[in-house]
Design a protein around this motif. Structure first.
Motif, PDB file in Angstrom:
ATOM      1  N   PRO A  85       0.829  -1.204   0.000  1.00 58.25           N
ATOM      2  CA  PRO A  85       0.000   0.000   0.000  1.00 58.25           C
ATOM      3  C   PRO A  85       0.861   1.250   0.000  1.00 58.25           C
ATOM      4  CG  PRO A  85      -0.010  -1.040   2.165  1.00 58.25           C
ATOM      5  CD  PRO A  85       0.711  -1.973   1.240  1.00 58.25           C
ATOM      6  N   SER A  86       0.264   2.361  -0.377  1.00 55.83           N
ATOM      7  CA  SER A  86       1.006   3.616  -0.467  1.00 55.83           C
ATOM      8  C   SER A  86       1.171   4.260   0.903  1.00 55.83           C
ATOM      9  CB  SER A  86       0.274   4.590  -1.397  1.00 55.83           C
ATOM     10  OG  SER A  86      -0.914   5.065  -0.766  1.00 55.83           O
ATOM     11  N   VAL A  87       2.077   5.219   0.966  1.00 57.83           N
ATOM     12  CA  VAL A  87       2.290   5.978   2.198  1.00 57.83           C
ATOM     13  C   VAL A  87       1.013   6.720   2.590  1.00 57.83           C
ATOM     14  CG1 VAL A  87       3.598   7.858   3.248  1.00 57.83           C
ATOM     15  CG2 VAL A  87       4.746   6.223   1.744  1.00 57.83           C
ATOM     16  N   LYS A  88       0.314   7.265   1.611  1.00 59.01           N
ATOM     17  CA  LYS A  88      -0.926   7.999   1.892  1.00 59.01           C
ATOM     18  C   LYS A  88      -1.946   7.099   2.574  1.00 59.01           C
ATOM     19  CE  LYS A  88      -4.753  10.426  -0.404  1.00 59.01           C
ATOM     20  NZ  LYS A  88      -5.794   9.462  -0.035  1.00 59.01           N
ATOM     21  N   GLN A  89      -2.115   5.878   2.057  1.00 64.29           N
ATOM     22  CA  GLN A  89      -3.059   4.937   2.657  1.00 64.29           C
ATOM     23  C   GLN A  89      -2.684   4.640   4.114  1.00 64.29           C
ATOM     24  OE1 GLN A  89      -2.531   2.180  -1.018  1.00 64.29           O
ATOM     25  NE2 GLN A  89      -4.296   1.380   0.085  1.00 64.29           N
ATOM     26  N   ILE A  90      -1.420   4.325   4.327  1.00 68.51           N
ATOM     27  CA  ILE A  90      -0.964   3.931   5.664  1.00 68.51           C
ATOM     28  C   ILE A  90      -1.066   5.103   6.629  1.00 68.51           C
ATOM     29  CG2 ILE A  90       0.976   2.991   6.988  1.00 68.51           C
ATOM     30  CD1 ILE A  90       1.969   1.852   4.206  1.00 68.51           C
ATOM     31  N   TYR A  91      -0.664   6.276   6.169  1.00 72.87           N
ATOM     32  CA  TYR A  91      -0.714   7.466   7.032  1.00 72.87           C
ATOM     33  C   TYR A  91      -2.162   7.780   7.420  1.00 72.87           C
ATOM     34  CZ  TYR A  91      -0.011  12.276   8.603  1.00 72.87           C
ATOM     35  OH  TYR A  91       0.013  13.423   9.344  1.00 72.87           O
ATOM     36  N   SER A  92      -3.083   7.635   6.463  1.00 69.21           N
ATOM     37  CA  SER A  92      -4.491   7.856   6.750  1.00 69.21           C
ATOM     38  C   SER A  92      -4.996   6.861   7.787  1.00 69.21           C
ATOM     39  CB  SER A  92      -5.319   7.746   5.466  1.00 69.21           C
ATOM     40  OG  SER A  92      -6.688   7.939   5.728  1.00 69.21           O
ATOM     41  N   CYS A  93      -4.522   5.616   7.688  1.00 72.20           N
ATOM     42  CA  CYS A  93      -4.927   4.590   8.649  1.00 72.20           C
ATOM     43  C   CYS A  93      -4.440   4.943  10.052  1.00 72.20           C
ATOM     44  CB  CYS A  93      -4.370   3.231   8.212  1.00 72.20           C
ATOM     45  SG  CYS A  93      -4.868   1.863   9.260  1.00 72.20           S
ATOM     46  N   ILE A  94      -3.181   5.342  10.152  1.00 70.92           N
ATOM     47  CA  ILE A  94      -2.595   5.672  11.464  1.00 70.92           C
ATOM     48  C   ILE A  94      -3.294   6.859  12.100  1.00 70.92           C
ATOM     49  CG2 ILE A  94      -0.508   6.496  12.639  1.00 70.92           C
ATOM     50  CD1 ILE A  94       1.130   5.004  10.495  1.00 70.92           C
ATOM     51  N   THR A  95      -3.543   7.890  11.315  1.00 71.34           N
ATOM     52  CA  THR A  95      -4.017   9.155  11.883  1.00 71.34           C
ATOM     53  C   THR A  95      -5.531   9.271  11.950  1.00 71.34           C
ATOM     54  OG1 THR A  95      -3.859  10.195   9.689  1.00 71.34           O
ATOM     55  CG2 THR A  95      -1.950  10.398  11.169  1.00 71.34           C
ATOM     56  N   ARG A  96      -6.273   8.473  11.157  1.00 72.83           N
ATOM     57  CA  ARG A  96      -7.716   8.680  11.076  1.00 72.83           C
ATOM     58  C   ARG A  96      -8.567   7.461  11.409  1.00 72.83           C
ATOM     59  NH1 ARG A  96      -9.725   9.507   6.379  1.00 72.83           N
ATOM     60  NH2 ARG A  96     -11.475  10.649   7.233  1.00 72.83           N
ATOM     61  N   ARG A  97      -7.988   6.267  11.402  1.00 66.63           N
ATOM     62  CA  ARG A  97      -8.829   5.081  11.521  1.00 66.63           C
ATOM     63  C   ARG A  97      -8.630   4.277  12.796  1.00 66.63           C
ATOM     64  NH1 ARG A  97     -12.601   6.956   8.633  1.00 66.63           N
ATOM     65  NH2 ARG A  97     -12.188   7.104   6.399  1.00 66.63           N
ATOM     66  N   VAL A  98      -7.689   4.608  13.638  1.00 65.62           N
ATOM     67  CA  VAL A  98      -7.469   3.795  14.840  1.00 65.62           C
ATOM     68  C   VAL A  98      -7.479   4.620  16.123  1.00 65.62           C
ATOM     69  CG1 VAL A  98      -6.217   1.998  13.610  1.00 65.62           C
ATOM     70  CG2 VAL A  98      -4.946   3.911  14.593  1.00 65.62           C
ATOM     71  N   SER A 122       5.172   6.025   9.115  1.00 64.49           N
ATOM     72  CA  SER A 122       5.384   6.132  10.562  1.00 64.49           C
ATOM     73  C   SER A 122       6.171   7.406  10.891  1.00 64.49           C
ATOM     74  CB  SER A 122       6.085   4.890  11.103  1.00 64.49           C
ATOM     75  OG  SER A 122       7.469   4.975  11.050  1.00 64.49           O
ATOM     76  N   GLU A 123       7.154   7.731  10.052  1.00 67.90           N
ATOM     77  CA  GLU A 123       7.927   8.955  10.307  1.00 67.90           C
ATOM     78  C   GLU A 123       7.044  10.199  10.171  1.00 67.90           C
ATOM     79  OE1 GLU A 123      11.101   7.045  11.525  1.00 67.90           O
ATOM     80  OE2 GLU A 123      11.060   9.238  11.372  1.00 67.90           O
ATOM     81  N   LYS A 124       6.162  10.184   9.163  1.00 69.95           N
ATOM     82  CA  LYS A 124       5.255  11.322   8.994  1.00 69.95           C
ATOM     83  C   LYS A 124       4.299  11.427  10.186  1.00 69.95           C
ATOM     84  CE  LYS A 124       3.577  12.263   4.898  1.00 69.95           C
ATOM     85  NZ  LYS A 124       2.954  12.174   3.555  1.00 69.95           N
ATOM     86  N   ALA A 125       3.827  10.280  10.677  1.00 73.55           N
ATOM     87  CA  ALA A 125       2.910  10.286  11.817  1.00 73.55           C
ATOM     88  C   ALA A 125       3.612  10.765  13.083  1.00 73.55           C
ATOM     89  CB  ALA A 125       2.322   8.894  12.017  1.00 73.55           C
ATOM     90  N   LYS A 126       4.871  10.325  13.267  1.00 77.23           N
ATOM     91  CA  LYS A 126       5.629  10.794  14.429  1.00 77.23           C
ATOM     92  C   LYS A 126       5.796  12.311  14.382  1.00 77.23           C
ATOM     93  CE  LYS A 126       8.376   6.557  14.941  1.00 77.23           C
ATOM     94  NZ  LYS A 126       9.719   5.952  14.744  1.00 77.23           N
ATOM     95  N   ALA A 127       6.061  12.814  13.180  1.00 77.38           N
ATOM     96  CA  ALA A 127       6.230  14.259  13.031  1.00 77.38           C
ATOM     97  C   ALA A 127       4.943  14.999  13.370  1.00 77.38           C
ATOM     98  CB  ALA A 127       6.673  14.594  11.611  1.00 77.38           C
ATOM     99  N   ALA A 128       3.801  14.312  13.210  1.00 78.19           N
ATOM    100  CA  ALA A 128       2.501  14.918  13.527  1.00 78.19           C
ATOM    101  C   ALA A 128       2.113  14.709  14.986  1.00 78.19           C
ATOM    102  CB  ALA A 128       1.430  14.347  12.616  1.00 78.19           C
ATOM    103  N   GLY A 129       3.019  14.077  15.761  1.00 78.27           N
ATOM    104  CA  GLY A 129       2.768  13.920  17.186  1.00 78.27           C
ATOM    105  C   GLY A 129       2.179  12.590  17.604  1.00 78.27           C
TER     106      GLY A 129
END
Length: 592
Positions: A85-98, A122-129
């Motif tokens: 899956p793409s980074v966009k998909q995974i980032y959306s899952c981390i930040t919006r779905r769990v 994961s790095e993008k999510a960490k940067a978002a806190g």
């Protein structure tokens, strides 16, 4: 190999299959746009608990989406067939779905594209806190240390045991675990896990044309079996005449457990073993009758040869390779988790759950209380606009030059796909074509900004959304790093010198996520000499020639990274990723 399917459109096939999961388990929902199956919010179950996420390419069902459910995964992200899956998909899952949670643990199989995409997300999510950790599972012993090189072992079916055990810990009602505890347990299970597979035939991806090369070279002969085959049609340890089942099981168990085989002896000695768990995994095309015979033979030989009597035996389809006519054996060594009473590996395996992919059914009360809504009704939150940088480019000239390069890449798709079918999984050409066509649409829609940083950041987003596989991850990381380097260049005109210097910085950043160097048979063989030439000479044509020379140097080169590591002799075939860089640069050179 069977190339007959009920649904031959791979996109329609995947979308329909994903929509079936929440229909069969009312506790789940589907984010169709991002191909995420996730647990519906439930404060009683989820608040203040670690969220376990996994995912990977489609074609391995029930992994990964059918392991979503209370007690296993909180969510899973699906790529296209055999593509991460793409980074966009995974980032959306981390930040919006769990959410809400007390941290997110990503459990990823050791494939280059998956590691890169999940790592960047994961790095993008960490940067978002967001508090995120990632554990990579590498349980396959089919390809030993000598051959797997820098890549390491592949992740295969044993990964689902990690999902179940860690998912049960995260879902425990008595005492919530921390992200650190969940991550440590995942690493402990993975370190005590070994798997190996075998198959009588390669599989055919729906919608993919059957070529003579695929028939003649990719397929096994009628009387051959592949030992150690991966779950994406990758070659394994060796091919041999099909032995009788007892002889085959003897070979596979020897690879899993023999201390004499130093190349595959991955289980380090421990002080105390609490027992073993056995999982027999159907790759998709073996009848239940044959799986029963295989299970009986494996259990018999474990006892007679190794004095192992598994405390749990699981047999079925856990991680398939479409309709692969093969199976894999996974052995989990039970050791002390250090988590106290009721939280041993066995306790956690036995813990209740509500997933379709494991063995127990969904609870009756879940059906009674579940509504029929299965699709997410939430609209995606709009992303924050990219801040301007003051670094200017000529939109007309940039669009013309880039379009020339992208059209060259699209034209080269058949050549790149042919190369990748020999040395990889065949998706490199289509991934680059998809990305190129999406960017051309952006250009046609006047999506190019006169601000160089905004433009490159937008291109990175387009690539993340439209390019599957390892190529998409590498291009996305490079473009994001390029945008950062351009912003640091300050205001003014984006000259060729500015672009070259920023590209060199982006190349250095790329090395944080891949150890690839020239000589490893990757796109870096073309990218690095191209950028060096551009920095030193300031001539796009010379840089294009350097890229082509780098790509040509990969002919006959032994791979150290990527799926080509698992392929045998590739003859005169160059690395398709490196050729893609050369084609792109030659297209740029033609237009300047």
């Amino acid at each position: 190999m069977s190339n007959k399917h009920f649904v031959n459109d791979p996109v329609r096939l995947l979308n329909s299959a994903l929509s079936s999961v929440p229909l069969a388990n009312p506790s789940l929902a589907l984010d169709a746009e991002n191909k995420i199956v996730y647990c519906k919010p439930s404060p009683e179950s989820h608040v203040g608990r670690v969220a376990i996420i996994s995912g990977g390419g489609a074609g391995h069902e029930p992994s990964f989406v059918s392991f979503v459910g209370d007690g296993v995964l909180r969510a899973a992200v699906s790529g296209s067939i055999f593509a991460s899956p793409s980074v966009k998909q995974i980032y959306s899952c981390i930040t919006r779905r769990v959410n809400p949670n007390s941290g997110v643990l990503l459990i990823v199989m050791n494939y280059t594209g998956d590691v890169l995409h999940f790592g960047l997300a994961s790095e993008k999510a960490k940067a978002a806190g967001v508090d995120v950790d990632m554990v990579v599972v590498a349980d396959d012993v089919g390809v030993g240390r000598e051959k797997n090189g820098k890549v390491g072992r592949r992740g295969i079916a044993g990964t689902v045991l990690v999902h179940k055990i860690v998912g049960a810990l995260a879902a425990a009602r008595t005492e919530a675990c921390s992200l650190k505890e969940a991550s440590a347990l995942a690493s402990l299970v993975a370190a005590n896990l070994v798997s190996v597979g075998s198959s009588l035939a390669h599989v055919h991806v729906p919608g993919r044309a059957v070529t003579s090369d695929e028939d003649d070279e990719g397929s096994l002969k009628p009387d051959e079996i592949e030992i150690g085959m991966g779950i994406h049609n990758e070659q394994g340890y060796k091919r041999m005449k099909i032995p009788k089942l007892p002889e085959l099981v003897e070979i596979l168990l020897g690879q899993l457990l023999s201390k004499e085989d130093k190349d595959r002896n991955y289980l380090e000695d421990v002080d105390k073993i609490e027992g073993w768990v056995l999982m027999l995994n159907n790759l998709g095309g073996v009848s239940p009758l044959e799986m029963g015979a295989i299970t009986a033979e494996v259990v018999k030989q474990l006892n007679s040869t190794y004095s192992i009597q598994p405390k749990r035996i699981f047999s079925g389809a856990f991680m398939t390779s479409l309709n692969g006519n093969g199976f894999s054996i996974s052995l989990l060594r039970l050791v002390d988790t250090g988590l106290g009473e009721g939280k041993s590996m066995l306790d956690l395996l036995d813990a209740p759950h509500e997933s379709l992919g494991w063995s127990a059914p969904v609870k009756q009360e879940t059906w009674a209380n579940g509504d029929r809504q299965t699709q997410s009704s939430e609209s995606d939150a709009k992303e924050e606009p990219i801040p301007p940088s003051g670094l200017k480019l000529n939109v007309s000239q940039f669009s013309h030059t880039l379009s020339s390069a992208l059209k060259a890449l699209i034209k080269a798709e058949p050549e790149l796909s042919r190369y990748d079918e020999i040395v990889g999984d065949g998706d490199c050409g289509s991934a680059l074509k998809n990305g190129a066509e999406a960017i051309i649409q952006l250009i046609s829609a006047n999506g190019i900004s006169p601000d160089a940083v905004i433009t490159v950041s937008t291109l990175a987003e387009v690539v993340e959304a439209n390019m599957d596989g390892t190529s998409g991850a590498l291009y996305s990381i490079f473009l994001n790093s390029l945008a950062k380097a351009l912003r640091e260049a300050g205001a003014g005109e984006a000259s060729l010198g500015v672009w070259a210097k920023a590209a060199m910085t982006a190349l250095v950043s790329l090395r944080k996520y891949t150890p690839a160097q020239p000589g490893d048979r990757t796109l870096v063989d073309a990218l690095q000499p191209c950028i060096i030439s551009l920095v030193e000479g300031g001539d796009v044509r010379k840089a294009a020639r350097a890229a082509r020379e780098g790509a040509e140097s990969t002919r006959g080169m032994k791979a150290s990274l990527g799926r080509s590591v698992y392929v045998g002799e590739v003859g005169d075939t160059p690395d398709p990723g490196a050729v893609g860089i050369a084609v792109l640069m030659e297209g740029l050179a033609e237009a300047v």
